[in-house]
Design a protein around this motif. Structure first.
Motif, PDB file in Angstrom:
ATOM      1  N   VAL A  26       0.808  -1.135  -0.112  1.00  0.00           N
ATOM      2  CA  VAL A  26       0.145  -0.185   0.037  1.00  0.00           C
ATOM      3  C   VAL A  26       0.810   1.529  -0.046  1.00  0.00           C
ATOM      4  O   VAL A  26       0.218   2.317   0.312  1.00  0.00           O
ATOM      5  N   GLY A  27       2.360   1.027   0.049  1.00  0.00           N
ATOM      6  CA  GLY A  27       3.178   2.162  -0.018  1.00  0.00           C
ATOM      7  C   GLY A  27       3.268   2.720   1.335  1.00  0.00           C
ATOM      8  O   GLY A  27       3.901   3.923   1.426  1.00  0.00           O
ATOM      9  N   LYS A  28       3.402   1.973   2.249  1.00  0.00           N
ATOM     10  CA  LYS A  28       3.668   2.245   3.710  1.00  0.00           C
ATOM     11  C   LYS A  28       4.881   2.935   3.732  1.00  0.00           C
ATOM     12  O   LYS A  28       5.255   3.976   4.362  1.00  0.00           O
ATOM     13  N   SER A  29       6.048   2.262   3.139  1.00  0.00           N
ATOM     14  CA  SER A  29       7.344   2.963   3.260  1.00  0.00           C
ATOM     15  C   SER A  29       7.651   4.181   2.673  1.00  0.00           C
ATOM     16  O   SER A  29       8.309   5.070   3.041  1.00  0.00           O
ATOM     17  N   SER A  30       7.073   4.251   1.450  1.00  0.00           N
ATOM     18  CA  SER A  30       6.951   5.422   0.701  1.00  0.00           C
ATOM     19  C   SER A  30       6.366   6.717   1.368  1.00  0.00           C
ATOM     20  O   SER A  30       6.997   7.816   1.376  1.00  0.00           O
ATOM     21  N   CYS A  31       5.457   6.356   2.293  1.00  0.00           N
ATOM     22  CA  CYS A  31       4.618   7.487   2.989  1.00  0.00           C
ATOM     23  C   CYS A  31       5.737   7.581   4.227  1.00  0.00           C
ATOM     24  O   CYS A  31       5.734   8.866   4.566  1.00  0.00           O
ATOM     25  N   THR A  32       6.273   6.769   4.738  1.00  0.00           N
ATOM     26  CA  THR A  32       7.295   7.094   5.802  1.00  0.00           C
ATOM     27  C   THR A  32       8.139   7.970   5.444  1.00  0.00           C
ATOM     28  O   THR A  32       8.450   9.063   5.877  1.00  0.00           O
ATOM     29  N   VAL A  33       8.841   7.523   4.125  1.00  0.00           N
ATOM     30  CA  VAL A  33       9.850   8.381   3.920  1.00  0.00           C
ATOM     31  C   VAL A  33       9.332   9.918   3.366  1.00  0.00           C
ATOM     32  O   VAL A  33       9.908  11.113   3.756  1.00  0.00           O
ATOM     33  N   GLN A  34       8.140  10.143   2.744  1.00  0.00           N
ATOM     34  CA  GLN A  34       7.632  11.458   2.638  1.00  0.00           C
ATOM     35  C   GLN A  34       7.123  12.116   3.866  1.00  0.00           C
ATOM     36  O   GLN A  34       7.320  13.467   3.716  1.00  0.00           O
ATOM     37  N   LEU A  35       6.700  11.423   4.969  1.00  0.00           N
ATOM     38  CA  LEU A  35       6.653  12.176   6.220  1.00  0.00           C
ATOM     39  C   LEU A  35       7.802  12.747   6.614  1.00  0.00           C
ATOM     40  O   LEU A  35       7.928  13.535   7.084  1.00  0.00           O
ATOM     41  N   ALA A  36       8.937  11.829   6.630  1.00  0.00           N
ATOM     42  CA  ALA A  36      10.160  12.382   7.065  1.00  0.00           C
ATOM     43  C   ALA A  36      10.792  13.567   6.305  1.00  0.00           C
ATOM     44  O   ALA A  36      11.365  14.476   6.713  1.00  0.00           O
ATOM     45  N   LEU A  37      10.546  13.638   4.791  1.00  0.00           N
ATOM     46  CA  LEU A  37      11.061  14.547   4.259  1.00  0.00           C
ATOM     47  C   LEU A  37      10.220  15.842   4.276  1.00  0.00           C
ATOM     48  O   LEU A  37      10.827  16.950   4.370  1.00  0.00           O
ATOM     49  N   SER A  38       9.021  15.686   4.459  1.00  0.00           N
ATOM     50  CA  SER A  38       8.061  16.699   4.880  1.00  0.00           C
ATOM     51  C   SER A  38       8.565  17.501   5.901  1.00  0.00           C
ATOM     52  O   SER A  38       8.560  18.617   6.387  1.00  0.00           O
ATOM     53  N   LEU A  39       8.649  16.435   7.208  1.00  0.00           N
ATOM     54  CA  LEU A  39       9.039  16.985   8.443  1.00  0.00           C
ATOM     55  C   LEU A  39      10.467  17.698   8.449  1.00  0.00           C
ATOM     56  O   LEU A  39      10.471  18.763   9.096  1.00  0.00           O
ATOM     57  N   ALA A  40      11.459  17.016   7.639  1.00  0.00           N
ATOM     58  CA  ALA A  40      12.684  17.756   7.701  1.00  0.00           C
ATOM     59  C   ALA A  40      12.830  19.187   6.792  1.00  0.00           C
ATOM     60  O   ALA A  40      13.475  19.986   7.248  1.00  0.00           O
TER      61      ALA A  40
END
Length: 292
Positions: A26-40
């Motif tokens: 479902v794209g869980k890892s890609s969502c994790t990465v995008q959350l991290a990039l957005s927060l950074a």
């Protein structure tokens, strides 16, 4: 059972969030990465802990494959994705001989590895630690919750796609969180449409609205919908994360940035995840205010 060594590491981390989904793909890892990039990109210091021990994909997505972790007196030093050290990562992928090595472990060894990650990694001061988990409700999830629970993690972000077959499994993940007392911070409906790179029209490949409906039914904050973006796919797949992807014209003059955090801001999905991240942070602040 108390785990004070885990608590010592978490003492310098403001927020601990697990990213969960009952369904694979479902794209869980890609969502994790995008959350991290957005927060950074919002100036937060972020760590990503990849506890998907059998399928560690975070190092590749962040362009960190082949990198090694180092042992310092304070513990394992994570691998940084940018020169400013805003975004750090720890994964079993850094400990394997090569990217094709399989991890064939039973539950107790997985649990020990997760505890070592939580107790031995020297993150330093972090605003957020995002924990990317495998699909399901198995050993890795139980171990993470057991080691974290007494230290009050903020909760979980649930990832789903809109179709009914994914929603059925995600309901089980939500029930898991309820049973173990893990707060539900919100739900993201991923792959909610496909944005054409040529005309920008959005086509609903897997229907749409299923995740939002589930969030409403289960009384969970709905954080937003994220469509499939070919430029994001290209960014996560390419080796050089400083080159801005352009699926419309691969031969065009390349735009080069300083890090993947900057490159991601050129993807259309960054705007959507900026809104998702803002909702997540607002919800955390609201929870904090209510607790005071």
């Amino acid at each position: 059972m108390s785990h004070p060594e885990v608590g010592q590491r978490l003492a310098s981390i403001k927020h601990v969030i697990l990213v969960l989904s009952g369904k694979g793909g479902v794209g869980k890892s890609s969502c994790t990465v995008q959350l991290a990039l957005s927060l950074a990109s919002r100036g937060r210091k972020v760590g990503v802990l990849d506890i998907d021990l059998c399928g560690p994909s975070i190092p590749r997505m962040l362009g960190l494959e082949g990198r090694q972790i180092h042992q310092a007196t304070a513990g394992w030093v994570p691998v940084f994705a940018d020169s400013d050290k805003q975004l750090a990562c720890m994964s079993i992928g850094f400990l394997l001989p090569n990217k094709n090595t399989s991890v064939v472990w039973r539950g107790p060894k997985k649990n020990a590895m997760i505890k070592q990650f939580l107790a031995d990694v020297y993150w330093g001061d972090l605003d957020y630690l995002l924990i990317d988990t495998p699909p399901g409700t198995s050993d890795e999830h139980l171990a993470a919750v057991e080691y974290l629970q007494e230290w009050n993690p903020d909760g979980a972000v649930i990832i789903t796609t809109p179709q009914a077959v994914a929603l059925a499994d995600v309901k089980k993940e939500i029930n898991f969180c309820t049973k173990v007392g893990l707060p539900l911070l919100g739900l993201i409906e991923n792959m909610s449409g496909f944005v054409c790179p040529h005309c920008a029209e959005c086509t609903n490949l897997f229907s749409t609205g299923g995740g939002e409906g589930l969030a409403k039914h289960m009384d969970i904050p709905f954080l937003g919908r994220a469509p499939i973006d070919p430029n994001l796919v290209m960014l996560l797949e390419q080796e050089d994360k400083t080159v801005v992807p352009n699926v419309n014209d691969p031969d065009a003059e390349k735009i080069v940035t300083g890090s993947i955090v900057e490159t991601y801001q050129h993807c259309e999905l960054s705007k959507i995840f900026a809104t998702i991240t803002a909702k997540l942070e607002a919800g955390l602040e609201e929870t904090k205010s209510e607790a005071i």
